[in-house]
Scaffold this motif. Structure first.
Motif: not given
Length: 510
Positions: A456-483
């Motif tokens: 729909s047109l709205n973004v909610t917290r539930e929309c992040f159900r497939f986005v994994p939590n990571m260790d954000f003391t680190k910097t993540w790039t798309d390349h490192t995430l793909y790996e």
């Protein structure tokens, strides 16, 4: 010669109709035939089949079904007039949504808006034939219609105005309307009604037509409905759960852009149509249609709490979920975490003890004592995004450009909060973690996964159900995430080609 051909051109009038609104959309004949094509071909040579359209607008489904019966029953009824008479009297039935659409539907089906008139292709005793229309009143209870949820203040009108009290969904027993059993129910119901809320607010009603049709227990049910039910939301959670868990859903055809389905009509979240088969039990064949290209896959509808509409995204989501169950939907703050509505305005000038509040008009000031909700988070860093998907849903942009998915991110610091205009998607104790999360969210990997739960047109917290939590003391790039998640070259190419760069020149700064 070309001028003679132009003069001889006789277009189908049902391709030329202007839609009533984005909520009551006429079905093009080509689309109606695509829906009818999902039905088993042998039904068109069966003289006992009865078909109902419970939400007639133009009569196109009944008209196109009549054409198929006329061809399929040729052996059963060699005489054309006898054949047409049988089809019109015994096999095709409709319930029109308004008096106007009843006349249009009868004209389409019987070639006369009065089927008892001399221009009708068949003779009926009544002026409505088998296309019924009744003016129904809402049943009010506590300011709402108990059947459709319409607002008393909005729809308790005089007889001169349309009440939008559709007969098929304003009864506890729909079988009593026509007192017969139907083998096939097909249609394109009205989508929503204004619910009397603030601003542009509307409650979905299309699901009520589907639910009523199922009460009639047809062998086949097919309807064109908005795709926003995939993720649930306003008034649709129970409907979504029921549809996803129903293994009688045999086919689902999904249009991410409604303009691929209805010319010039923009329906937020896209459009779909489905085939529900009473006697079928199994996995569903899901077909994605985008700019005329089709991609089909047989899979379970209820593999996840929401439907992943994209077949090509399924393998990527499965890999992510196989490596972690810690999803960002469990960490994002709910809507309006500090308790200040979108229309809230602070003071223009700072006073002693003030903190900053980000509103739709920019930063203003309020007293820190006025923050009574989540006051402990005032001293944290917050990563914000807009609550609306950019570019009117982005579902009608050129797919070759890639999708933005979310508005530009923004970080606010300690002693700064925000109104409901923004979604606090990440809250962190340190600036470094906030910036690493911001980099992560602006990457293609996270936005691709986020997009799989947005319908729909709205973004909610539930929309992040497939986005994994990571260790954000680190910097993540798309390349490192793909790996990290073991994506193949073809899977990474899907993400790279689907999602545009966050900083692509020319993007509006929202």
């Amino acid at each position: 010669m070309s001028s003679l051909l132009e003069r001889a051109y006789n277009p189908d009038v049902l391709t030329c109709l202007a839609n009533l609104s984005n909520d009551e959309v006429f079905t093009p004949p080509e689309l109606a035939n695509d829906v009818l094509d999902m039905l088993p071909p042998e039904i068109w040579s069966d003289p006992t089949i009865k078909i109902l359209d419970p939400c007639c607008k133009s009569g196109v489904f009944l008209r196109e079904a009549a054409k198929r019966f006329i061809k399929g029953l040729e052996r059963e009824y060699p005489n054309l007039q006898e054949r047409v008479g049988h089809i019109m009297h015994e096999q095709l039935f409709g319930i029109a949504i308004t008096e106007l659409t009843s006349l249009l539907s009868r004209r389409s089906l019987y070639c006369s808006k009065f089927p008892n008139g001399r221009f009708s292709v068949v003779e009926f005793d009544s002026s409505e034939g088998n296309v019924r229309q009744r003016t129904i009143q809402h049943t009010w209870a506590n300011g709402r219609c108990k059947f459709c949820g319409a607002s008393n203040a909005e729809y308790d009108r005089g007889k001169a105005l349309e009440t939008h009290a559709y007969e098929f969904i304003h009864t506890d027993d729909p079988e009593r309307i026509l007192n017969m059993k139907f083998d096939v129910i097909v249609g394109n119901p009205p989508y929503q009604l204004s619910d009397g809320g603030n601003g542009v607010s509307a409650a979905p009603i299309f699901q009520l037509f589907v639910e009523q049709a199922m009460k009639l227990k047809p062998r086949y049910l097919s309807m064109i409905i908005p795709a926003r039910w995939y993720a649930g939301g306003k008034g649709l959670k129970e409907f979504r759960d029921s549809m996803l868990s129903d293994d009688r859903m045999r086919k689902l055809v999904d249009f991410e852009s409604s303009k691929d389905c209805f010319d010039g009509v923009n329906i937020a979240g896209g459009i779909c149509y489905f085939l529900w088969d009473r006697d079928f039990h199994g996995q569903c064949e899901i077909t994605n249609v985008q700019s005329g290209k089709k991609n089909s896959m047989v899979r379970k509808l209820n593999e996840h709490p929401v439907l992943i509409r994209s077949n090509i995204a399924v393998s990527i989501v499965r890999k992510v979920l196989s490596r972690t169950q810690d999803m960002w939907s469990e960490h994002a703050l709910p809507r309006n975490p500090f308790g200040f509505a979108t229309n809230f305005r602070g003071r223009a000038h700072r006073e002693a003890g003030d903190i900053e509040i980000l509103t739709s008009k920019g930063f203003q000031y309020i007293s820190a004592k006025d923050v009574t909700k989540n006051a402990s988070l005032v001293g944290h860093y917050k990563v914000l995004i807009g609550r609306l998907v950019p570019s009117n849903g982005e579902l009608d942009t050129n797919p070759a450009d890639g999708y933005r998915v979310i508005t530009d991110t923004r970080i606010i610091g300690p002693s700064q909060i925000n109104t409901e205009t923004y979604l606090d998607i990440g809250v962190f104790p340190t600036e470094a973690e906030a910036r690493n999360f911001d980099i992560y969210l602006r990457g293609k990997f996270a936005r691709f996964l986020l997009r799989q739960a947005i319908s729909s047109l709205n973004v909610t917290r539930e929309c992040f159900r497939f986005v994994p939590n990571m260790d954000f003391t680190k910097t993540w790039t798309d390349h490192t995430l793909y790996e990290a998640f073991g994506l193949t070259a073809s899977e990474t190419e899907i993400i790279e080609s689907t999602i545009r760069d966050a900083s692509k020149p020319g993007d509006p700064n929202e």
